[in-house]
Write a protein that holds these residues in place. Structure first.
Motif, PDB file in Angstrom:
ATOM      1  N   LEU A  21       0.814  -1.210   0.000  1.00 50.53           N
ATOM      2  CA  LEU A  21       0.000   0.000   0.000  1.00 50.53           C
ATOM      3  C   LEU A  21       0.853   1.267   0.000  1.00 50.53           C
ATOM      4  CD1 LEU A  21      -2.891  -1.394   2.156  1.00 50.53           C
ATOM      5  CD2 LEU A  21      -3.055  -0.595  -0.211  1.00 50.53           C
ATOM      6  N   ALA A  22       2.051   1.210   0.565  1.00 52.29           N
ATOM      7  CA  ALA A  22       2.973   2.344   0.446  1.00 52.29           C
ATOM      8  C   ALA A  22       3.336   2.550  -1.025  1.00 52.29           C
ATOM      9  CB  ALA A  22       4.233   2.105   1.280  1.00 52.29           C
ATOM     10  N   GLY A  54       8.253  -7.798  -4.840  1.00 53.64           N
ATOM     11  CA  GLY A  54       9.185  -7.427  -3.783  1.00 53.64           C
ATOM     12  C   GLY A  54       8.507  -6.862  -2.559  1.00 53.64           C
ATOM     13  N   ASP A  55       7.353  -6.224  -2.749  1.00 54.74           N
ATOM     14  CA  ASP A  55       6.623  -5.681  -1.601  1.00 54.74           C
ATOM     15  C   ASP A  55       6.232  -6.782  -0.625  1.00 54.74           C
ATOM     16  OD1 ASP A  55       4.900  -6.602  -3.598  1.00 54.74           O
ATOM     17  OD2 ASP A  55       3.648  -4.807  -3.596  1.00 54.74           O
ATOM     18  N   PHE A  56       5.837  -7.926  -1.148  1.00 50.19           N
ATOM     19  CA  PHE A  56       5.452  -9.058  -0.299  1.00 50.19           C
ATOM     20  C   PHE A  56       6.643  -9.958   0.020  1.00 50.19           C
ATOM     21  CE2 PHE A  56       1.440  -7.753  -2.186  1.00 50.19           C
ATOM     22  CZ  PHE A  56       0.670  -7.628  -1.037  1.00 50.19           C
ATOM     23  N   ASP A  57       7.447 -10.271  -0.989  1.00 53.82           N
ATOM     24  CA  ASP A  57       8.571 -11.185  -0.777  1.00 53.82           C
ATOM     25  C   ASP A  57       9.595 -10.623   0.198  1.00 53.82           C
ATOM     26  OD1 ASP A  57       7.345 -12.868  -2.592  1.00 53.82           O
ATOM     27  OD2 ASP A  57       8.650 -12.307  -4.266  1.00 53.82           O
ATOM     28  N   ASP A  75       7.452   3.649   8.313  1.00 52.84           N
ATOM     29  CA  ASP A  75       7.899   5.017   8.032  1.00 52.84           C
ATOM     30  C   ASP A  75       7.568   5.406   6.598  1.00 52.84           C
ATOM     31  OD1 ASP A  75       8.899   5.279  10.601  1.00 52.84           O
ATOM     32  OD2 ASP A  75      11.000   4.954  10.020  1.00 52.84           O
ATOM     33  N   THR A  76       7.822   4.497   5.683  1.00 51.62           N
ATOM     34  CA  THR A  76       7.555   4.770   4.272  1.00 51.62           C
ATOM     35  C   THR A  76       6.065   4.927   4.019  1.00 51.62           C
ATOM     36  OG1 THR A  76       9.544   3.559   3.646  1.00 51.62           O
ATOM     37  CG2 THR A  76       7.883   3.866   1.934  1.00 51.62           C
ATOM     38  N   TRP A  77       5.266   4.048   4.593  1.00 51.06           N
ATOM     39  CA  TRP A  77       3.813   4.136   4.419  1.00 51.06           C
ATOM     40  C   TRP A  77       3.311   5.479   4.940  1.00 51.06           C
ATOM     41  CZ3 TRP A  77      -0.330   4.279   7.945  1.00 51.06           C
ATOM     42  CH2 TRP A  77      -1.594   4.101   7.369  1.00 51.06           C
ATOM     43  N   ARG A  78       3.746   5.865   6.146  1.00 51.10           N
ATOM     44  CA  ARG A  78       3.315   7.150   6.724  1.00 51.10           C
ATOM     45  C   ARG A  78       3.744   8.329   5.845  1.00 51.10           C
ATOM     46  NH1 ARG A  78       4.125   4.314  11.583  1.00 51.10           N
ATOM     47  NH2 ARG A  78       6.317   4.895  11.701  1.00 51.10           N
TER      48      ARG A  78
END
Length: 182
Positions: free
Chosen positions: A73-74, A102-105, A119-122
């Motif tokens: 989601l980020a 890569g987001d999941f793996d 941190d990235t998501w925020r």
């Protein structure tokens, strides 16, 4: 006899109650922003109180995890708000052409990976919120080869994206520690 408590009442508390406080009528921008905000808060709630467990996978062969959802989601926030609408030339953060999952793996139980994901998501959510606030109207458009890109459509798509993945988060969280509900 089974417990008469409804599933929606099992994952409660103050954080749960604060998610859906926006108006039920009003202008489109406020309504869309409030619903998207509630969906983002739902993701935070589903992940609350967990550390390394965030990286636990659903079932083989899936690599789906709560941390993977945060990372995904980020990337989705970044794609639609920074890359498409703001026309910034920035790469995806966790996935790429050579590593599309890569987001999941890459969602491991390493504390640094977990902290970086949050941190990235925020950061991406904050950028999106500023972009929406500063946009003159919901008809602001960006360029994308996949789909129409008016801000209005992007907000609706983001609500749909979070709602789908929050459903996944429900099941993942229940599998981790039994927490269930809205």
């Amino acid at each position: 006899m089974s417990d008469p408590t409804r599933r929606a009442e099992l994952f409660g508390g103050a954080d749960s109650e604060r998610r859906f406080t926006g108006p039920t009528t009003g202008d489109d921008r406020r309504m869309l922003v409030d619903v998207l905000s509630a969906q983002r808060a739902t993701l935070r709630l589903k992940c609350s109180g967990l550390g390394p467990e965030l990286s636990l996978r659903s079932v083989e062969p899936s690599t789906l995890s709560l941390l993977g959802l945060v990372r995904h989601l980020a990337d989705v926030e970044r794609r639609w708000f920074r890359r498409v609408l703001a026309a910034q030339d920035v790469p995806a953060l966790f996935s790429s052409t050579s590593d599309p999952d890569g987001d999941f793996d890459g969602a491991t139980d390493d504390p640094g990976v977990i902290a970086a994901a949050w941190d990235t998501w925020r950061t991406e959510v904050a950028f999106a919120e500023r972009f929406v606030t500063e946009a003159p109207d919901l008809d602001v458009e960006g360029e994308d080869s996949w789909r129409g890109t008016a801000l209005r459509w992007v907000l609706i798509h983001m609500i749909e994206e979070y709602a789908r993945h929050n459903g996944h988060a429900d099941l993942l969280r229940e599998r981790i520690d039994g927490a269930a509900g809205v």
